[in-house]
Structures are given as C-alpha cells and as structure tokens.
Scaffold this motif. Structure first.
Motif, mmCIF file in Angstrom:
data_model
loop_
_atom_site.group_PDB
_atom_site.id
_atom_site.type_symbol
_atom_site.label_atom_id
_atom_site.label_comp_id
_atom_site.label_asym_id
_atom_site.label_seq_id
_atom_site.Cartn_x
_atom_site.Cartn_y
_atom_site.Cartn_z
ATOM 1 N N PHE A 143 74.455 27.962 101.827
ATOM 2 C CA PHE A 143 74.866 28.476 100.579
ATOM 3 C C PHE A 143 76.332 28.903 100.390
ATOM 4 C CE2 PHE A 143 75.223 31.810 97.467
ATOM 5 C CZ PHE A 143 74.679 31.113 96.225
ATOM 6 N N LYS A 144 76.870 29.561 101.453
ATOM 7 C CA LYS A 144 78.219 30.332 101.575
ATOM 8 C C LYS A 144 79.245 29.181 101.760
ATOM 9 C CE LYS A 144 77.561 34.826 103.137
ATOM 10 N NZ LYS A 144 77.344 35.825 104.161
ATOM 11 N N GLU A 187 69.819 26.754 97.086
ATOM 12 C CA GLU A 187 70.055 26.392 98.497
ATOM 13 C C GLU A 187 69.195 27.830 99.402
ATOM 14 O OE1 GLU A 187 71.042 23.974 100.747
ATOM 15 O OE2 GLU A 187 70.138 25.620 102.039
ATOM 16 N N ARG A 188 68.314 27.405 99.980
ATOM 17 C CA ARG A 188 67.541 28.412 100.802
ATOM 18 C C ARG A 188 68.417 29.223 101.820
ATOM 19 N NH1 ARG A 188 62.547 25.244 103.770
ATOM 20 N NH2 ARG A 188 64.008 24.396 105.292
ATOM 21 N N GLU A 189 69.116 28.655 102.646
ATOM 22 C CA GLU A 189 69.929 28.975 103.579
ATOM 23 C C GLU A 189 71.105 29.590 103.304
ATOM 24 O OE1 GLU A 189 68.578 28.752 106.900
ATOM 25 O OE2 GLU A 189 66.923 27.746 106.327
ATOM 26 N N GLU A 190 71.262 30.956 103.768
ATOM 27 C CA GLU A 190 72.447 31.876 103.192
ATOM 28 C C GLU A 190 73.830 31.163 103.667
ATOM 29 O OE1 GLU A 190 72.376 35.943 104.436
ATOM 30 O OE2 GLU A 190 74.154 36.157 103.017
ATOM 31 N N ARG A 191 73.745 30.844 105.123
ATOM 32 C CA ARG A 191 75.015 30.310 105.747
ATOM 33 C C ARG A 191 75.365 28.800 104.988
ATOM 34 N NH1 ARG A 191 74.906 26.464 109.393
ATOM 35 N NH2 ARG A 191 72.299 26.341 109.444
ATOM 36 N N ASN A 232 70.890 31.366 95.892
ATOM 37 C CA ASN A 232 70.532 31.463 97.314
ATOM 38 C C ASN A 232 68.966 31.763 97.626
ATOM 39 O OD1 ASN A 232 72.088 33.188 100.291
ATOM 40 N ND2 ASN A 232 70.854 31.565 100.193
ATOM 41 N N GLU A 233 68.180 30.724 97.411
ATOM 42 C CA GLU A 233 66.713 31.001 97.571
ATOM 43 C C GLU A 233 66.042 29.570 97.437
ATOM 44 O OE1 GLU A 233 64.558 32.636 94.449
ATOM 45 O OE2 GLU A 233 66.669 33.289 93.664
ATOM 46 N N LYS A 235 79.314 27.334 98.351
ATOM 47 C CA LYS A 235 79.973 27.680 97.354
ATOM 48 C C LYS A 235 81.663 27.788 97.656
ATOM 49 C CE LYS A 235 79.463 32.140 94.765
ATOM 50 N NZ LYS A 235 78.874 33.136 94.200
ATOM 51 N N GLU A 266 78.368 21.323 106.362
ATOM 52 C CA GLU A 266 77.668 22.222 106.871
ATOM 53 C C GLU A 266 76.136 21.696 107.203
ATOM 54 O OE1 GLU A 266 78.945 24.916 108.093
ATOM 55 O OE2 GLU A 266 76.992 25.813 109.088
#
Ligand code: SAM
Length: 251
Positions: free
Chosen positions: A129-130, A123-127, A149-150, A133, A71
């Motif tokens: 981060f997912k 990781e600050r970006e949620e997309r 996630n921040e 994970k 990503e």
C-alpha cells in the motif's frame, strides 16, 4: 511551447534503451556514450537531441514501464489500456479496484476518469500500500484516487454505485457477490488471472450474477523500426495474464 524545467520527469532514449529520470540541476546522467548534465536541459524544449540522446516528455505508458517502483507484479500497459476501455471508462466514471498492488493499473484508471471521476482502490498489505501511495503521489495521480489499506470491504464504499470494477487478486472468488452488489445494473467488471485454473474457478461462481462473459489474452508483437531490415523483433513477451470481462445481470 513547454520547456524543460527543474523537477520535470524526462524520458531519455539512448540507442534501444529508455530511461525515465528527474531533472535535477546538480545531478548527471551517466551512460556508455558519456555524461549528460541535467542543467544543460533546463529551458530547452522536450524532443531535443543532445549528442546520441533524445529527450522526451514521458507518456503514461513510460511512467508505468520505467518510472514506478514495482513492489508486486504490475499489469503492463498493453493490458491496462485495453482493460480501461473495455470497462468503458471515461471522464466522470467511478470505478472500484482491488488489489492496488504497485498502482500501475490505478494510474491508468485515474487518467481515464479525470478530475470529475473517482477510483476507489483497496490493498490489503501495508508494505505494498505504501509503495503504491508513493508511486501515485510521485506522478500526480492522487486527486481522484481514494486508497484503502485493507482487503476489499464493501462497507467502506457503502452508498456508492460503481460504473465499473476491476479485480486483480489471487483469490477473487469470495468477492464476486460483493462486487455484484456495488455495481450499477449492466456495469462491466474485469478480472486479471495469471493461470487457467483460476479462470475455471472464477467461471464457476460468476453465473448467475454476471453475463456476457468474455475471456482473452493480449499478445503484442513489436517490429524493428529499420526500413532496410523491417521484420519482427526476435523475442516477444508470451503470456502475461488472462483477462475476463463480464456485465452485471439484474435480478
Ligand atoms: N494491478 C496491480 C498493478 O498493476 O500494480 C497489481 C496487483 S498485485 C498482482 C495483487 C495485489 O492484490 C497484491 O498487492 C495483494 O496484496 C493484493 N490483494 C490480494 N487480496 C486482496 C484483497 N482481498 N483485497 C485487497 N488487496 C488484495
């Protein structure tokens, strides 16, 4: 002997190409030379040859290169394997990382610190981060990894004294003092920076908190594995990134 079973990941080598696949008995692998039915592999040893295919158990390097979803730009194993030992990682160590990105470096750190160590990664970006994970879960790297996630926030790791830290974000400069605070005395820190001006900016803020600064890049040249025509491959990856390492100075 470990035999191939349903759900295992395999590395298929066909001519010069490599594919990382999951063994699912109702699925096939189609390639230029034909079709491999995964059910043919079940119960066979890793390392077998089937026609012009070789089937191996994937290594960590291959999981990262061929298995994970990207990503973000990932750090290649040629760099992360070096980074991990430069940061002196071994069983039981506790490391701070940001940003997680696709989780490629996290996997290497997780494998080095083992079940008694821990990787704390932000990781600050949620997309993104997912995706990280999912990558870490898919290949079993979750038990010693704690993900946030921040943006890196020292409050979240308050009370932990880290053995090492690794920073792969575009703007590392504002975090230098916070990283210094959470490290044990003399602990190593590593930064990955794609461009020279980022290295220059970082150097301006590192002193007087960090010493023993080293900057390098790692070039890997592959060779054709042909005894009759042994020579370097025609192409090679030039620059990936600058690596900067330093150690915490005590005040
Ligand atoms: N090292 C990762 C890997 O090997 O897969 C790639 C990291 S990627 C190049 C950089 C990541 O840092 C991006 O996903 C970005 O969203 C994240 N990032 C940037 N600033 C951050 C911050 N302050 N805290 C946490 N993550 C951050």
């Amino acid at each position: 002997m470990e035999l191939i079973k349903e759900g295992d990941y395999i590395l298929i080598r066909f001519k010069e190409k490599r594919y990382l696949k999951k063994v699912e008995s109702d699925k096939n692998f189609s390639y230029k030379g034909g079709i491999l039915h995964y059910k043919e592999l079940i119960g066979k040893p890793f390392g077998i040859t089937i026609g012009d295919l070789q089937i191996f158990k994937p290594t960590l390097e291959e999981i990262i290169l061929y298995g994970i979803k990207r990503e973000t730009q990932i750090i290649y194993p040629k760099d992360t394997f070096y980074i991990a030992k430069k940061l002196n990682l071994s069983e039981g160590k506790v490391i701070l990382e940001f940003g997680t990105g696709s989780g490629a470096a996290t996997m290497v750190f997780s494998s080095c610190v083992g079940s008694s160590g821990k990787v704390y990664t932000f990781e600050r970006e949620e997309r993104i981060f997912k995706v990280a994970k999912r990558n870490l879960t898919k290949f079993g790297f979750t038990s010693n990894v704690e993900m946030f996630n921040e943006p890196f926030n020292p409050e979240k790791v308050k009370g932990i004294k880290f053995d090492a830290a690794f920073v792969d974000v575009r703007e590392p400069y504002p975090y230098v003092e916070d990283v210094w605070k959470v490290l044990k005395p003399s602990a190593p820190v590593g930064f990955l920076l794609p461009t020279a001006n980022q290295v220059q900016e970082l150097l301006k803020v590192l002193r007087p908190l960090f010493g023993d600064i080293e900057i390098m890049e790692i070039l890997t040249r592959y060779y054709k594995a042909n005894p009759e025509r042994f020579r370097p491959e025609d192409t090679m990856i030039g620059h990936t990134a600058y690596l900067l390492f330093a150690k915490k100075l005590s005040k």
